[in-house]
Motif scaffolding. Sequence first.
Motif, PDB file in Angstrom:
ATOM      1  N   GLN A  70       0.854  -1.197   0.000  1.00  0.00           N
ATOM      2  CA  GLN A  70       0.000   0.000   0.000  1.00  0.00           C
ATOM      3  C   GLN A  70       0.887   1.243   0.000  1.00  0.00           C
ATOM      4  OE1 GLN A  70      -3.592  -0.009   0.130  1.00  0.00           O
ATOM      5  NE2 GLN A  70      -3.231   2.098  -0.493  1.00  0.00           N
ATOM      6  N   ALA A  71       0.724   2.078  -1.015  1.00  0.00           N
ATOM      7  CA  ALA A  71       1.522   3.296  -1.104  1.00  0.00           C
ATOM      8  C   ALA A  71       1.006   4.344  -0.113  1.00  0.00           C
ATOM      9  CB  ALA A  71       1.482   3.851  -2.525  1.00  0.00           C
ATOM     10  N   LYS A  72       1.925   5.189   0.317  1.00  0.00           N
ATOM     11  CA  LYS A  72       1.542   6.247   1.238  1.00  0.00           C
ATOM     12  C   LYS A  72       0.658   7.254   0.526  1.00  0.00           C
ATOM     13  CE  LYS A  72       5.683   5.980   4.140  1.00  0.00           C
ATOM     14  NZ  LYS A  72       6.852   6.716   4.663  1.00  0.00           N
ATOM     15  N   ASP A  73      -0.304   7.760   1.261  1.00  0.00           N
ATOM     16  CA  ASP A  73      -1.245   8.744   0.730  1.00  0.00           C
ATOM     17  C   ASP A  73      -1.954   8.228  -0.516  1.00  0.00           C
ATOM     18  OD1 ASP A  73      -0.354  10.411   2.751  1.00  0.00           O
ATOM     19  OD2 ASP A  73       1.211  11.301   1.472  1.00  0.00           O
ATOM     20  N   SER A  74      -2.197   6.907  -0.565  1.00  0.00           N
ATOM     21  CA  SER A  74      -2.895   6.310  -1.703  1.00  0.00           C
ATOM     22  C   SER A  74      -4.115   5.572  -1.187  1.00  0.00           C
ATOM     23  CB  SER A  74      -1.978   5.345  -2.459  1.00  0.00           C
ATOM     24  OG  SER A  74      -2.706   4.675  -3.470  1.00  0.00           O
ATOM     25  N   ALA A  75      -5.251   5.841  -1.829  1.00  0.00           N
ATOM     26  CA  ALA A  75      -6.504   5.195  -1.432  1.00  0.00           C
ATOM     27  C   ALA A  75      -6.824   3.994  -2.311  1.00  0.00           C
ATOM     28  CB  ALA A  75      -7.645   6.202  -1.486  1.00  0.00           C
ATOM     29  N   ALA A  76      -5.873   3.591  -3.165  1.00  0.00           N
ATOM     30  CA  ALA A  76      -6.103   2.470  -4.082  1.00  0.00           C
ATOM     31  C   ALA A  76      -6.306   1.172  -3.303  1.00  0.00           C
ATOM     32  CB  ALA A  76      -4.927   2.331  -5.040  1.00  0.00           C
ATOM     33  N   ASP A  77      -7.252   0.380  -3.753  1.00  0.00           N
ATOM     34  CA  ASP A  77      -7.548  -0.899  -3.109  1.00  0.00           C
ATOM     35  C   ASP A  77      -6.595  -1.952  -3.669  1.00  0.00           C
ATOM     36  OD1 ASP A  77      -8.552  -3.092  -1.863  1.00  0.00           O
ATOM     37  OD2 ASP A  77     -10.548  -2.996  -2.790  1.00  0.00           O
ATOM     38  N   MET A  78      -5.800  -2.589  -2.803  1.00  0.00           N
ATOM     39  CA  MET A  78      -4.827  -3.582  -3.258  1.00  0.00           C
ATOM     40  C   MET A  78      -5.522  -4.793  -3.873  1.00  0.00           C
ATOM     41  SD  MET A  78      -1.932  -3.473  -0.249  1.00  0.00           S
ATOM     42  CE  MET A  78      -3.110  -3.651   1.099  1.00  0.00           C
ATOM     43  N   PHE A  79      -6.690  -5.173  -3.345  1.00  0.00           N
ATOM     44  CA  PHE A  79      -7.392  -6.334  -3.879  1.00  0.00           C
ATOM     45  C   PHE A  79      -7.903  -6.073  -5.294  1.00  0.00           C
ATOM     46  CE2 PHE A  79      -6.400  -7.918  -0.086  1.00  0.00           C
ATOM     47  CZ  PHE A  79      -7.299  -8.637   0.664  1.00  0.00           C
ATOM     48  N   THR A  80      -8.176  -4.806  -5.606  1.00  0.00           N
ATOM     49  CA  THR A  80      -8.594  -4.454  -6.962  1.00  0.00           C
ATOM     50  C   THR A  80      -7.465  -4.711  -7.948  1.00  0.00           C
ATOM     51  OG1 THR A  80     -10.068  -2.751  -6.069  1.00  0.00           O
ATOM     52  CG2 THR A  80      -9.508  -2.611  -8.408  1.00  0.00           C
ATOM     53  N   VAL A  81      -6.234  -4.447  -7.521  1.00  0.00           N
ATOM     54  CA  VAL A  81      -5.071  -4.717  -8.380  1.00  0.00           C
ATOM     55  C   VAL A  81      -4.975  -6.210  -8.687  1.00  0.00           C
ATOM     56  CG1 VAL A  81      -2.563  -4.523  -8.581  1.00  0.00           C
ATOM     57  CG2 VAL A  81      -3.861  -2.712  -7.440  1.00  0.00           C
ATOM     58  N   PHE A  82      -5.179  -7.044  -7.672  1.00  0.00           N
ATOM     59  CA  PHE A  82      -5.147  -8.493  -7.893  1.00  0.00           C
ATOM     60  C   PHE A  82      -6.213  -8.924  -8.891  1.00  0.00           C
ATOM     61  CE2 PHE A  82      -3.450  -8.569  -3.351  1.00  0.00           C
ATOM     62  CZ  PHE A  82      -2.140  -8.742  -3.750  1.00  0.00           C
ATOM     63  N   ASP A  83      -7.416  -8.341  -8.748  1.00  0.00           N
ATOM     64  CA  ASP A  83      -8.511  -8.698  -9.655  1.00  0.00           C
ATOM     65  C   ASP A  83      -8.194  -8.297 -11.089  1.00  0.00           C
ATOM     66  OD1 ASP A  83      -9.902  -9.728  -7.528  1.00  0.00           O
ATOM     67  OD2 ASP A  83     -11.079  -7.902  -7.178  1.00  0.00           O
ATOM     68  N   GLN A  84      -7.560  -7.148 -11.273  1.00  0.00           N
ATOM     69  CA  GLN A  84      -7.186  -6.703 -12.618  1.00  0.00           C
ATOM     70  C   GLN A  84      -6.182  -7.666 -13.255  1.00  0.00           C
ATOM     71  OE1 GLN A  84      -5.730  -2.711 -12.101  1.00  0.00           O
ATOM     72  NE2 GLN A  84      -7.777  -1.836 -11.792  1.00  0.00           N
ATOM     73  N   ILE A  85      -5.217  -8.109 -12.461  1.00  0.00           N
ATOM     74  CA  ILE A  85      -4.213  -9.047 -12.980  1.00  0.00           C
ATOM     75  C   ILE A  85      -4.864 -10.370 -13.368  1.00  0.00           C
ATOM     76  CG2 ILE A  85      -2.156 -10.374 -12.388  1.00  0.00           C
ATOM     77  CD1 ILE A  85      -1.333  -8.046 -10.550  1.00  0.00           C
ATOM     78  N   LEU A  86      -5.724 -10.898 -12.479  1.00  0.00           N
ATOM     79  CA  LEU A  86      -6.357 -12.187 -12.757  1.00  0.00           C
ATOM     80  C   LEU A  86      -7.273 -12.089 -13.969  1.00  0.00           C
ATOM     81  CD1 LEU A  86      -6.851 -15.115 -11.925  1.00  0.00           C
ATOM     82  CD2 LEU A  86      -8.712 -14.305 -10.470  1.00  0.00           C
ATOM     83  N   LYS A  87      -7.952 -10.952 -14.133  1.00  0.00           N
ATOM     84  CA  LYS A  87      -8.840 -10.779 -15.283  1.00  0.00           C
ATOM     85  C   LYS A  87      -8.059 -10.828 -16.588  1.00  0.00           C
ATOM     86  CE  LYS A  87     -12.450  -7.726 -17.063  1.00  0.00           C
ATOM     87  NZ  LYS A  87     -13.189  -6.450 -16.857  1.00  0.00           N
ATOM     88  N   THR A  88      -6.834 -10.317 -16.566  1.00  0.00           N
ATOM     89  CA  THR A  88      -6.007 -10.306 -17.775  1.00  0.00           C
ATOM     90  C   THR A  88      -5.529 -11.708 -18.143  1.00  0.00           C
ATOM     91  OG1 THR A  88      -5.244  -8.099 -17.154  1.00  0.00           O
ATOM     92  CG2 THR A  88      -3.997  -9.247 -18.865  1.00  0.00           C
ATOM     93  N   VAL A  89      -5.223 -12.533 -17.144  1.00  0.00           N
ATOM     94  CA  VAL A  89      -4.678 -13.873 -17.405  1.00  0.00           C
ATOM     95  C   VAL A  89      -5.705 -14.960 -17.085  1.00  0.00           C
ATOM     96  CG1 VAL A  89      -2.306 -13.150 -17.006  1.00  0.00           C
ATOM     97  CG2 VAL A  89      -3.666 -13.965 -15.076  1.00  0.00           C
ATOM     98  N   SER A  90      -6.991 -14.599 -17.098  1.00  0.00           N
ATOM     99  CA  SER A  90      -8.031 -15.541 -16.661  1.00  0.00           C
ATOM    100  C   SER A  90      -8.199 -16.726 -17.592  1.00  0.00           C
ATOM    101  CB  SER A  90      -9.363 -14.801 -16.519  1.00  0.00           C
ATOM    102  OG  SER A  90      -9.738 -14.234 -17.765  1.00  0.00           O
ATOM    103  N   GLU A  91      -7.686 -16.642 -18.826  1.00  0.00           N
ATOM    104  CA  GLU A  91      -7.837 -17.759 -19.759  1.00  0.00           C
ATOM    105  C   GLU A  91      -7.026 -18.972 -19.324  1.00  0.00           C
ATOM    106  OE1 GLU A  91      -6.880 -16.499 -23.643  1.00  0.00           O
ATOM    107  OE2 GLU A  91      -8.568 -15.107 -23.828  1.00  0.00           O
ATOM    108  N   LYS A  92      -5.939 -18.751 -18.576  1.00  0.00           N
ATOM    109  CA  LYS A  92      -5.070 -19.859 -18.194  1.00  0.00           C
ATOM    110  C   LYS A  92      -4.845 -19.951 -16.678  1.00  0.00           C
ATOM    111  CE  LYS A  92      -3.917 -21.343 -22.354  1.00  0.00           C
ATOM    112  NZ  LYS A  92      -2.583 -21.169 -22.951  1.00  0.00           N
ATOM    113  N   ALA A  93      -5.086 -18.864 -15.952  1.00  0.00           N
ATOM    114  CA  ALA A  93      -4.678 -18.820 -14.537  1.00  0.00           C
ATOM    115  C   ALA A  93      -5.872 -18.735 -13.599  1.00  0.00           C
ATOM    116  CB  ALA A  93      -3.760 -17.625 -14.295  1.00  0.00           C
TER     117      ALA A  93
END
Length: 280
Positions: free
Chosen positions: A198-221
């Motif tokens: 988690q970056a300082k002064d960042s409100a980004a959701d870390m779990f959202t990042v994981f979901d984005q990665i899995l969505k990209t490689v969802s055909e095999k992973a």
Amino acid sequence: MTALCLLKLLRQATRKENRFTRSLCGAILAETPQRRILSEPSLVVPDSTKPPVLGATNPFCTAVKSGADPKRKAAFGSVGRRIPYRILHVINENGESLGNMHRAEALKLMDQHNLKLVLLRESAEPPVYRLMTGKQIHEEQLRRAEKKKASAKAGRGPQVRKELSFSSSIARNDLETKTKQIAQWIEKKYHVKVTVRQAKDSAADMFTVFDQILKTVSEKATYLSKPKVIKEGVSTCVLRHMSEKELKAQQKLEKQKLENSIPVARKDENEAPKSSELNQ
């Protein structure tokens, strides 16, 4: 003078006796290797009060004389008519129990229905045998071979793991680059551990990042270990390559979704002219 003569004669007799004994022992030792066939000469002492006697003994061996290993498990298949047990518990080709019966009766059933008798559980009381067709035996042998192969593959050791770590405020281009790297590792069937800080002064959701990665490689992973917080400000997950069974199931699901969406689209096309006619 007489005593000296007697002493001299006694010494000569002793020498002749020693020479005779040495020559006799030499002859015996020379003949022993020729007479020996399999065993080494050794001293056999049948009684402690008697002198040792030169003879031949068989070597001591603890090895099993028969070539068969008693602990070796027999291969799955027809036992023919070789049944060492008098009473058997028999199962028919449909998996139904026929109860206990004499082996002669089991062999009679085998001949009448043109089936084969297979040993299932030898340790049971009485031992369990099953009547099977040749096709059933072949399919079961294939299934066991696949299971053994999978077990051997699983026992080779832990799967190679690759790791990536980055901040939740990672730029979009950098995230795409890392996602491509993950896809390459997944293609090689590596396990990929992804750690997001988690970056300082960042409100980004870390779990959202994981979901984005899995969505990209969802055909095999898919997730081997779902995203979780390991400590404050740090989350991680592990991705793995899907098995052939999982891939087929996913392709089937996507096909069903596609087929279900087609009638909806056609229905919308058919309803569009009606709405236009009403406006006219």
